[in-house]
Design an enzyme around this catalytic site. Structure first.
Site, PDB file in Angstrom:
ATOM      1  N   ARG A  29       0.831  -1.203   0.000  1.00  0.00           N
ATOM      2  CA  ARG A  29       0.000   0.000   0.000  1.00  0.00           C
ATOM      3  C   ARG A  29       0.866   1.254   0.000  1.00  0.00           C
ATOM      4  O   ARG A  29       1.870   1.324   0.720  1.00  0.00           O
ATOM      5  CB  ARG A  29      -0.920   0.017   1.224  1.00  0.00           C
ATOM      6  N   ASN A  87       4.545   6.707 -13.468  1.00  0.00           N
ATOM      7  CA  ASN A  87       5.151   8.014 -13.676  1.00  0.00           C
ATOM      8  C   ASN A  87       6.592   7.844 -14.154  1.00  0.00           C
ATOM      9  O   ASN A  87       7.283   6.920 -13.727  1.00  0.00           O
ATOM     10  CB  ASN A  87       5.130   8.808 -12.371  1.00  0.00           C
ATOM     11  N   HIS A 100       7.687   1.364 -10.874  1.00  0.00           N
ATOM     12  CA  HIS A 100       6.551   0.855 -10.100  1.00  0.00           C
ATOM     13  C   HIS A 100       5.264   1.302 -10.785  1.00  0.00           C
ATOM     14  O   HIS A 100       5.213   2.349 -11.418  1.00  0.00           O
ATOM     15  CB  HIS A 100       6.590   1.359  -8.657  1.00  0.00           C
TER      16      HIS A 100
HETATM   17  P1  5GP Z   1       6.125   8.112  -7.852  1.00  0.00           P
HETATM   18  O1  5GP Z   1       5.895   9.542  -7.420  1.00  0.00           O
HETATM   19  O2  5GP Z   1       7.597   7.800  -7.953  1.00  0.00           O
HETATM   20  O3  5GP Z   1       5.356   7.698  -9.066  1.00  0.00           O
HETATM   21  O4  5GP Z   1       5.509   7.221  -6.693  1.00  0.00           O
HETATM   22  C1  5GP Z   1       6.179   6.984  -5.499  1.00  0.00           C
HETATM   23  C2  5GP Z   1       5.121   6.629  -4.479  1.00  0.00           C
HETATM   24  O5  5GP Z   1       5.766   6.022  -3.387  1.00  0.00           O
HETATM   25  C3  5GP Z   1       4.355   7.830  -3.935  1.00  0.00           C
HETATM   26  O6  5GP Z   1       2.963   7.675  -4.232  1.00  0.00           O
HETATM   27  C4  5GP Z   1       4.653   7.799  -2.440  1.00  0.00           C
HETATM   28  O7  5GP Z   1       3.533   8.151  -1.651  1.00  0.00           O
HETATM   29  C5  5GP Z   1       5.092   6.368  -2.221  1.00  0.00           C
HETATM   30  N1  5GP Z   1       6.042   6.210  -1.135  1.00  0.00           N
HETATM   31  C6  5GP Z   1       7.144   6.977  -0.899  1.00  0.00           C
HETATM   32  N2  5GP Z   1       7.808   6.513   0.172  1.00  0.00           N
HETATM   33  C7  5GP Z   1       7.104   5.428   0.620  1.00  0.00           C
HETATM   34  C8  5GP Z   1       7.307   4.527   1.709  1.00  0.00           C
HETATM   35  O8  5GP Z   1       8.245   4.617   2.488  1.00  0.00           O
HETATM   36  N3  5GP Z   1       6.381   3.535   1.850  1.00  0.00           N
HETATM   37  C9  5GP Z   1       5.320   3.401   1.007  1.00  0.00           C
HETATM   38  N4  5GP Z   1       4.477   2.387   1.242  1.00  0.00           N
HETATM   39  N5  5GP Z   1       5.105   4.231  -0.037  1.00  0.00           N
HETATM   40  C10 5GP Z   1       5.987   5.230  -0.224  1.00  0.00           C
END
Ligand code: 5GP
Length: 115
Positions: A29, A87, A100
């Site tokens: 999550r 993204n 991801h």
């Molecule tokens: P991005 O912005 O790279 O597409 O998505 C990264 C996602 O990772 C974000 O939605 C952010 O909330 C999530 N995220 C960042 N750090 C952590 C963490 O320590 N644990 C979890 N479960 N999600 C994280």
């Protein structure tokens, strides 16, 4: 490739709410959910961004997508619908540089791009 927070989750160095794992990917999550269901699907093979995934590794992306669909089906919201997002780099809003897939669902999400 530098280690990321997601590698630390895979290695159980930091906690996460893990909802699925197999030998190739992990799903947990999001810490800052943007929908009632917000799960991240992360491959165990390292690619910083989608730009770094060669054609012969395209199956890695397919596995993330099909794992997300399986999860949506198992949770009972596949028929009502959901969104998957990946993204890429700064303009795409990427903040963690291990690829991801975001799975967002559990409520009507509105038209894509609508503020
Ligand atoms: P991005 O912005 O790279 O597409 O998505 C990264 C996602 O990772 C974000 O939605 C952010 O909330 C999530 N995220 C960042 N750090 C952590 C963490 O320590 N644990 C979890 N479960 N999600 C994280």
């Amino acid at each position: 490739m530098p280690m990321t927070i997601f590698h630390a989750i895979i290695d159980r160095k930091i906690p996460a709410d893990i909802v699925y794992e197999d030998e190739r990917l992990i799903a947990f999550r999001d810490i800052a959910p943007q929908a009632p269901v917000h799960v991240l699907f992360v491959p165990k093979q390292d690619f910083a961004t989608l730009n770094d995934v060669p054609e012969d590794a395209a199956i890695v992306i397919g596995r993330l997508a099909t794992a997300a669909a399986r999860y949506a089906k198992a949770q009972g919201f596949a028929e009502s619908g959901y969104r998957i997002v990946m993204n890429c780099n700064g303009d795409g809003g990427q903040t963690v540089f291990q690829i991801h897939l975001h799975l967002l669902g559990g409520a009507p999400l509105g038209h894509f791009g609508t503020p």
